[in-house]
Design a protein around this motif. Sequence first.
Motif, PDB file in Angstrom:
ATOM      1  N   GLU A 114      92.477  78.538  80.110  1.00 16.99           N
ATOM      2  CA  GLU A 114      93.085  77.550  81.010  1.00 16.99           C
ATOM      3  C   GLU A 114      93.832  78.230  82.152  1.00 16.99           C
ATOM      4  OE1 GLU A 114      92.003  74.485  80.741  1.00 16.99           O
ATOM      5  OE2 GLU A 114      90.974  75.153  78.914  1.00 16.99           O
ATOM      6  N   LYS A 115      94.532  79.312  81.854  1.00 13.94           N
ATOM      7  CA  LYS A 115      95.223  80.076  82.895  1.00 13.94           C
ATOM      8  C   LYS A 115      94.199  80.644  83.886  1.00 13.94           C
ATOM      9  CE  LYS A 115      98.658  82.284  84.886  1.00 13.94           C
ATOM     10  NZ  LYS A 115      99.559  81.582  85.775  1.00 13.94           N
ATOM     11  N   ALA A 116      93.076  81.119  83.357  1.00  9.58           N
ATOM     12  CA  ALA A 116      92.025  81.665  84.220  1.00  9.58           C
ATOM     13  C   ALA A 116      91.519  80.600  85.191  1.00  9.58           C
ATOM     14  CB  ALA A 116      90.872  82.209  83.373  1.00  9.58           C
ATOM     15  N   MET A 117      91.220  79.399  84.683  1.00 11.12           N
ATOM     16  CA  MET A 117      90.700  78.345  85.559  1.00 11.12           C
ATOM     17  C   MET A 117      91.743  77.926  86.587  1.00 11.12           C
ATOM     18  SD  MET A 117      88.443  76.534  86.882  1.00 11.12           S
ATOM     19  CE  MET A 117      86.963  76.611  85.908  1.00 11.12           C
ATOM     20  N   GLN A 118      92.995  77.900  86.194  1.00 12.07           N
ATOM     21  CA  GLN A 118      94.057  77.568  87.145  1.00 12.07           C
ATOM     22  C   GLN A 118      94.035  78.559  88.319  1.00 12.07           C
ATOM     23  OE1 GLN A 118      97.968  77.869  85.393  1.00 12.07           O
ATOM     24  NE2 GLN A 118      98.995  77.655  87.348  1.00 12.07           N
ATOM     25  N   LEU A 119      93.877  79.834  88.020  1.00  5.63           N
ATOM     26  CA  LEU A 119      93.834  80.856  89.064  1.00  5.63           C
ATOM     27  C   LEU A 119      92.563  80.744  89.905  1.00  5.63           C
ATOM     28  CD1 LEU A 119      95.265  83.706  86.858  1.00  5.63           C
ATOM     29  CD2 LEU A 119      96.372  82.780  88.910  1.00  5.63           C
ATOM     30  N   TYR A 120      91.419  80.483  89.272  1.00  2.00           N
ATOM     31  CA  TYR A 120      90.169  80.306  90.014  1.00  2.00           C
ATOM     32  C   TYR A 120      90.287  79.118  90.974  1.00  2.00           C
ATOM     33  CZ  TYR A 120      88.051  83.226  86.312  1.00  2.00           C
ATOM     34  OH  TYR A 120      87.740  84.232  85.428  1.00  2.00           O
ATOM     35  N   GLN A 121      90.858  78.016  90.476  1.00  4.65           N
ATOM     36  CA  GLN A 121      90.992  76.821  91.311  1.00  4.65           C
ATOM     37  C   GLN A 121      91.926  77.082  92.486  1.00  4.65           C
ATOM     38  OE1 GLN A 121      89.113  73.869  90.775  1.00  4.65           O
ATOM     39  NE2 GLN A 121      89.777  73.753  92.899  1.00  4.65           N
TER      40      GLN A 121
END
Length: 188
Positions: A114-121
């Motif tokens: 979830e942290k990864a997707m937050q950064l990608y977004q």
Amino acid sequence: MYVQKAIVLLFAGNEDNRRNERRKAERKLNEALGLYQKVLGTHIMTAWVHRYLADFHLFHAENSLGSSEDRQKSIKLYGEALQMMSDLGMKDHKECILSLVNLGICHQLEGSLEKAMQLYQEALNIAERELGENHQWKVYVKIQMAYWHKLKGNMKEASALKDDAVKMSDRLALPDNKPRNKFLLHKI
């Protein structure tokens, strides 16, 4: 004089890394970072060297990633680079995109999806606002997001992002190794 020496150390470290002389490369890159911190302090070039050193730890050759210990070093360095960019009033500028994506890769590899997707977004939002319609960095972000969705079992979203990335890459006439994560397309 210190800045010129730091620039030479960066190029020499990059060359050592290219030749897979990682110890020599790491020593030179750390020395360059120390010089930038001493002479420039909180500066865009110092932030850039943080990101470069973080990339050095995260990526080992074209298709190889560093160890968990390397990722922890990268997480710290990307965080320092992004904090410095924020301190400089550049939190939402295009210069943050690669640090955000690569920090996301670290978190994804560490299991913090979830942290990864937050950064990608966050990176994609900046890219959509700051870059032209077609840009290599947008391809990079979309490939990472597509791979993330594949890992989460959302093949519909993974396929849509993959298609966007492939079409944009084709419009830009990017070679097979650009961006560096393009090999992931075969895994989606």
